[in-house]
Write a protein that holds these residues in place. Structure first.
Motif: not given
Length: 230
Positions: A207-230
């Motif tokens: 699987l992969r995920h993404g976000v389609s193009r914003i046509r107008s306005g502003r979009r905010h999202t929070v992402g919660l990933i449970f593993h930390d990064a190297a």
């Protein structure tokens, strides 16, 4: 809405069937507004990424530093506790070795012992014409196979376009799913693979995920990933 209040048996069925499940109304409108208002601040973050510079799409995001905002920290721990049994069942079905402890603190200690010490929860900002390329959030050898995105903005009021998109690829072909979200809704989804029943038994679906193009306005999202990064 508290994570424990959802019907996690039904959520598990949706994750098994589609690789994602929606948690309606996880956050209230005021909670969403308060989190989105954090984005312009200069403190509380470890780094800022401008996506176009790295070929990730268009838009930008910031990784929170520890300690996380209290609301996000609580959600990360509570959601992990609900998702760990599903993650363990998936790994067992796919014949993948890792098993995850029941509490996030114990899992993060494993990440830190493996050199993955940088926090991965993030907040994303998109404007008109912005989008996020299809991708996977892996960050290191230790990967928790589920993650959560929470839509902070209201579709149709704050922005148009900007749909959450998932793709699946297996030996049986490819498909794409668009997940409809309202302000405060969260989507739980597979980070990179999930088990699915095939003609010869359980197979792995990428699987992969993404976000389609914003046509107008502003979009905010929070992402919660449970593993930390190297």
């Amino acid at each position: 809405m508290k994570p424990s209040a959802y019907d996690w048996e039904s959520m598990g069925y949706s994750l098994d069937a589609h690789g994602h499940a929606v948690l309606p109304g996880l956050l209230t409108g005021p909670q969403c507004g308060a989190l989105a208002a954090l984005y312009p601040g200069e403190t509380g973050y470890r780094s800022k990424i401008v996506m176009e510079r790295h070929g990730f799409g268009r838009g930008e995001y910031k990784y929170f530093s520890y300690p996380l905002p209290s609301l996000l920290d609580a959600l990360r721990h509570e959601l992990y506790a609900q998702l760990a049994p599903i993650a363990n069942r998936w790994n067992q079905q796919m014949g993948v070795a890792p098993r995850y402890p029941g509490a996030l603190g114990a899992f993060l200690r494993q990440c830190h012992q493996a050199g993955q010490t940088r926090p991965t929860p993030l907040i994303l900002q998109y404007g008109e014409g912005d989008y996020n390329c299809l991708h996977q959030d892996l960050y290191g050898e230790l990967v928790f196979p589920l993650q959560v995105a929470i839509l902070l903005s209201a579709p149709g009021r704050d922005f148009t376009g900007g749909e959450f998109v998932m793709t699946e690829r297996s030996g049986d072909g490819q498909q794409a799913n668009v997940v409809a979200l309202s302000q405060g809704d969260a989507v739980v989804f597979a980070v990179h693979q999930r088990p699915a029943m095939g003609r010869r038994g359980i197979r792995k679906v990428a699987l992969r995920h993404g976000v389609s193009r914003i046509r107008s306005g502003r979009r905010h999202t929070v992402g919660l990933i449970f593993h930390d990064a190297a």
